[in-house]
Design a protein around this motif. Structure first.
Motif, mmCIF file in Angstrom:
data_model
loop_
_atom_site.group_PDB
_atom_site.id
_atom_site.type_symbol
_atom_site.label_atom_id
_atom_site.label_comp_id
_atom_site.label_asym_id
_atom_site.label_seq_id
_atom_site.Cartn_x
_atom_site.Cartn_y
_atom_site.Cartn_z
ATOM 1 N N PHE A 78 0.821 -1.209 0.000
ATOM 2 C CA PHE A 78 0.000 0.000 0.000
ATOM 3 C C PHE A 78 0.857 1.262 0.000
ATOM 4 C CE2 PHE A 78 -3.471 -2.859 0.842
ATOM 5 C CZ PHE A 78 -4.519 -2.239 0.185
ATOM 6 N N GLY A 79 2.064 1.188 0.548
ATOM 7 C CA GLY A 79 2.988 2.317 0.447
ATOM 8 C C GLY A 79 3.399 2.573 -0.997
ATOM 9 N N VAL A 80 3.686 1.492 -1.721
ATOM 10 C CA VAL A 80 4.046 1.628 -3.137
ATOM 11 C C VAL A 80 2.851 2.159 -3.928
ATOM 12 C CG1 VAL A 80 4.678 0.323 -5.207
ATOM 13 C CG2 VAL A 80 5.866 -0.099 -3.064
ATOM 14 N N TYR A 81 1.651 1.653 -3.638
ATOM 15 C CA TYR A 81 0.445 2.152 -4.311
ATOM 16 C C TYR A 81 0.256 3.647 -4.050
ATOM 17 C CZ TYR A 81 -0.997 -2.754 -4.881
ATOM 18 O OH TYR A 81 -1.063 -4.080 -5.202
ATOM 19 N N SER A 82 0.508 4.072 -2.807
ATOM 20 C CA SER A 82 0.376 5.496 -2.462
ATOM 21 C C SER A 82 1.326 6.345 -3.291
ATOM 22 C CB SER A 82 0.683 5.729 -0.975
ATOM 23 O OG SER A 82 -0.238 5.097 -0.158
ATOM 24 N N VAL A 83 2.561 5.896 -3.371
ATOM 25 C CA VAL A 83 3.563 6.652 -4.125
ATOM 26 C C VAL A 83 3.186 6.721 -5.601
ATOM 27 C CG1 VAL A 83 5.957 6.623 -4.918
ATOM 28 C CG2 VAL A 83 5.444 6.211 -2.512
ATOM 29 N N LEU A 84 2.779 5.593 -6.178
ATOM 30 C CA LEU A 84 2.442 5.578 -7.601
ATOM 31 C C LEU A 84 1.219 6.429 -7.923
ATOM 32 C CD1 LEU A 84 3.122 1.840 -8.517
ATOM 33 C CD2 LEU A 84 4.543 3.836 -9.010
ATOM 34 N N SER A 85 0.185 6.352 -7.087
ATOM 35 C CA SER A 85 -1.006 7.169 -7.356
ATOM 36 C C SER A 85 -0.692 8.648 -7.154
ATOM 37 C CB SER A 85 -2.184 6.732 -6.487
ATOM 38 O OG SER A 85 -1.921 6.955 -5.129
ATOM 39 N N ARG A 86 0.164 8.950 -6.202
ATOM 40 C CA ARG A 86 0.546 10.344 -5.955
ATOM 41 C C ARG A 86 1.356 10.901 -7.129
ATOM 42 N NH1 ARG A 86 4.330 13.276 -2.383
ATOM 43 N NH2 ARG A 86 3.109 14.953 -1.491
ATOM 44 N N LEU A 87 2.295 10.113 -7.631
ATOM 45 C CA LEU A 87 3.088 10.557 -8.777
ATOM 46 C C LEU A 87 2.223 10.774 -10.015
ATOM 47 C CD1 LEU A 87 6.291 8.354 -8.421
ATOM 48 C CD2 LEU A 87 6.094 10.819 -8.058
ATOM 49 N N THR A 88 1.276 9.866 -10.236
ATOM 50 C CA THR A 88 0.370 10.017 -11.372
ATOM 51 C C THR A 88 -0.490 11.267 -11.197
ATOM 52 O OG1 THR A 88 0.329 7.617 -11.603
ATOM 53 C CG2 THR A 88 -1.348 8.838 -12.786
ATOM 54 N N ASP A 89 -0.951 11.511 -9.984
ATOM 55 C CA ASP A 89 -1.734 12.708 -9.690
ATOM 56 C C ASP A 89 -0.926 13.964 -9.995
ATOM 57 O OD1 ASP A 89 -3.576 14.552 -8.740
ATOM 58 O OD2 ASP A 89 -3.153 14.147 -6.632
ATOM 59 N N PHE A 90 0.345 13.992 -9.574
ATOM 60 C CA PHE A 90 1.198 15.146 -9.853
ATOM 61 C C PHE A 90 1.405 15.341 -11.348
ATOM 62 C CE2 PHE A 90 3.554 14.958 -5.542
ATOM 63 C CZ PHE A 90 2.501 15.605 -4.932
ATOM 64 N N ARG A 91 1.569 14.240 -12.054
ATOM 65 C CA ARG A 91 1.773 14.334 -13.506
ATOM 66 C C ARG A 91 0.524 14.924 -14.184
ATOM 67 N NH1 ARG A 91 2.489 9.688 -17.942
ATOM 68 N NH2 ARG A 91 3.168 11.032 -19.613
ATOM 69 N N ILE A 92 -0.631 14.461 -13.771
ATOM 70 C CA ILE A 92 -1.880 14.986 -14.347
ATOM 71 C C ILE A 92 -2.050 16.468 -13.998
ATOM 72 C CG2 ILE A 92 -4.395 14.865 -14.220
ATOM 73 C CD1 ILE A 92 -4.095 11.831 -13.848
ATOM 74 N N THR A 93 -1.805 16.823 -12.744
ATOM 75 C CA THR A 93 -1.951 18.214 -12.313
ATOM 76 C C THR A 93 -0.984 19.117 -13.073
ATOM 77 O OG1 THR A 93 -2.641 17.475 -10.124
ATOM 78 C CG2 THR A 93 -1.913 19.756 -10.314
ATOM 79 N N ARG A 94 0.244 18.652 -13.242
ATOM 80 C CA ARG A 94 1.218 19.434 -14.020
ATOM 81 C C ARG A 94 0.725 19.641 -15.451
ATOM 82 N NH1 ARG A 94 6.251 16.321 -15.414
ATOM 83 N NH2 ARG A 94 4.842 15.767 -17.066
ATOM 84 N N ASN A 95 0.130 18.592 -16.036
ATOM 85 C CA ASN A 95 -0.387 18.691 -17.394
ATOM 86 C C ASN A 95 -1.554 19.676 -17.470
ATOM 87 O OD1 ASN A 95 -2.385 17.278 -19.670
ATOM 88 N ND2 ASN A 95 -0.214 17.409 -20.244
ATOM 89 N N ILE A 96 -2.415 19.679 -16.453
ATOM 90 C CA ILE A 96 -3.550 20.616 -16.420
ATOM 91 C C ILE A 96 -3.042 22.053 -16.361
ATOM 92 C CG2 ILE A 96 -5.458 21.455 -14.992
ATOM 93 C CD1 ILE A 96 -5.991 18.518 -14.236
ATOM 94 N N VAL A 97 -2.069 22.309 -15.491
ATOM 95 C CA VAL A 97 -1.524 23.664 -15.354
ATOM 96 C C VAL A 97 -0.860 24.101 -16.660
ATOM 97 C CG1 VAL A 97 0.221 25.043 -14.152
ATOM 98 C CG2 VAL A 97 -1.279 23.532 -12.855
#
Length: 194
Positions: A78-97
């Motif tokens: 679940f720690g690895v899942y947290s990191v991966l979902s967080r990184l994907t979230d950051f990538r999407i947010t960066r793309n939106i900005v």
């Protein structure tokens, strides 16, 4: 600086602090769970005691020890899942900005403010994420602008979902780590009492 700008600056400051602390927390608990798995695996005397015989009494020390090991591994996962979902979230947010900035540069106006609804799609819909790239900004027709807005909304919904799922994964990770430590403590107590 007026009061509204002051609040915006404070909000930005605390969002940054929150993101940083979330990262530290996820990394800390992931590291602890990996270290605990390593510690449990080094307890070779208990790992070698597995015997499958239905005539023997239940060995509660082993039950609690292996439960602790399983909870520790789940905490790592679940720690690895947290990191991966967080990184994907950051990538999407960066793309939106980036997309909003590019939109403003090309059309000299802000993109529509995105209002999201609850995402009703499954997690499998996040495997293929349709990002917005430079060639998506040749928008001369109203239809193209509507499609752009729809894609931006979809990205925002996915980002919101990933932000929430990151917290769910992280909370689950913490629960599993505490269960692992508790079950190991019980196995040690039982081992000294028997």
């Amino acid at each position: 600086m007026n009061e509204k700008d002051n609040y915006k600056e404070r909000r930005r400051f605390w969002i940054d602090k929150s993101l940083t602390q979330t990262g530290y927390s996820i990394n800390l608990f992931t590291s602890l769970s990996i270290a605990f798995v390593g510690y449990l695996v080094n307890q070779n005397d208990l790992l070698k005691k597995i015997v499958i015989d239905f005539d023997l009494k239940i060995d509660w020390v082993l039950i609690f020890f292996y439960s602790s090991l399983i909870f520790s591994v789940l905490g790592c996962m679940f720690g690895v899942y947290s990191v991966l979902s967080r990184l994907t979230d950051f990538r999407i947010t960066r793309n939106i900005v980036k997309a909003k900035s590019k939109y403003f540069d090309n059309y000299n106006r802000k993109a529509k403010r995105i209002r999201t609804t609850k995402l009703k799609k499954g997690f499998s819909d996040f495997i293929m994420i349709s990002f917005l790239y430079d060639n998506d900004f040749n928008l001369d027709l109203i239809d193209d602008i509507e499609k752009f807005d729809q894609r931006l909304k979809l990205l925002k919904e996915r980002s919101d979902f990933l932000g929430k799922i990151t917290w769910c994964y992280h909370k689950t990770q913490i629960i599993f780590i505490f269960l692992a430590v508790d079950f190991y403590a019980i196995s040690e107590i039982l081992n000294t009492c028997i």
